[in-house]
Design an enzyme around this catalytic site. Sequence first.
Site, PDB file in Angstrom:
ATOM      1  CB  CYS A 119      53.041  32.863  16.584  1.00 25.53           C
ATOM      2  SG  CYS A 119      54.385  32.200  15.613  1.00 25.53           S
ATOM      3  CE  LYS A 155      59.789  37.029   9.002  1.00 27.72           C
ATOM      4  NZ  LYS A 155      59.681  35.970   8.015  1.00 27.72           N
ATOM      5  N   GLY A 229      58.800  42.193   0.077  1.00 26.99           N
ATOM      6  CA  GLY A 229      58.702  42.707  -1.295  1.00 26.99           C
ATOM      7  C   GLY A 229      60.020  42.919  -2.006  1.00 26.99           C
TER       8      GLY A 229
END
Length: 272
Positions: A119, A155, A229
Amino acid sequence: MNLNPPLVIASGPGGSGEYLRLINPKYVGAYTLKTITLNPKPGNKTKRMENLENYIINSIGLENPGIEYVISNIDKFVLKETKTILSLGGDSKDEYIKIAEKIAPHAKKFEAIEFNFSCPNVKKGGLSILSDLNEWQEILENVRKILPDSFLMAKLSIEGNFVEILSRKVKEFGWNGLTLINCVRGLLIKDGKIVTGGLSGPILKPIALRAIYEVRKVLKDIYIIASGGIYTKKDVDDFLLVGTNAISIGSALFKDPQVVEELGKYLKGVKR
Ligand SMILES: Cc1cc2nc3c(=O)[nH]c(=O)nc-3n(C[C@H](O)[C@H](O)[C@H](O)COP(=O)(O)O)c2cc1C
């Protein structure tokens, strides 16, 4: 964390459990909820997602109802079908600390609590919260104290600082795991107009693989969830090879939610 299969739904694309209507929970080791912030966020104006062949570019703007709403409706957010990972975010150091304090009485209901550190730090002109190491360390230190018994995951984005440096700090402050990586800033020209947002999908795979490879070289015993991905069995094999503990499915949900079942079956019984 012991997930069987070691397959996680990534924060965001899966909403707050909506995909459990489409996929068999037997193949979901844990489901990460979309990121919740201290105050509700309306998100950005539509259109918020462009879906291209090798990538998605999104500008959702962290739309969410805020932590008070989650606490008042906690039973809706703790999923019954599978383990739940709560994802929390913030616009500043204070927000990360306050949101940890608010969730503390309910923390045991979640398998893990993941802090989304992608963020922007609003007080620092929108730069990544990861770009000021001193301030970020204070978040790590305080949150660990506020949530002493939770399985804490950080994360990390690749923007803000090198993941090897950040990961060492995560370990040093007693956190349990890492999710690597989050979307990378991207730009697309569509009909002559500029569209900015976070890149995800197949284009991220080599970047995520490298991030995990580098972190694993310096940290042998931290739990790592791969994000970026992952669509096929070959993707799963490649991420396991560089030292991933669990893989996560994000953008692939938009292509075909059944990929969860296919990869979940493939990973069932695999202990990492
Ligand atoms: C539409 C969309 C929304 C997302 N929202 C969040 C979020 O709320 N919190 C978060 O940590 N990551 C969020 N992400 C990032 C994903 O969790 C994931 O890390 C990233 O998309 C890379 O994985 P993928 O290529 O498998 O999608 C979002 C991604 C997309 C595409």
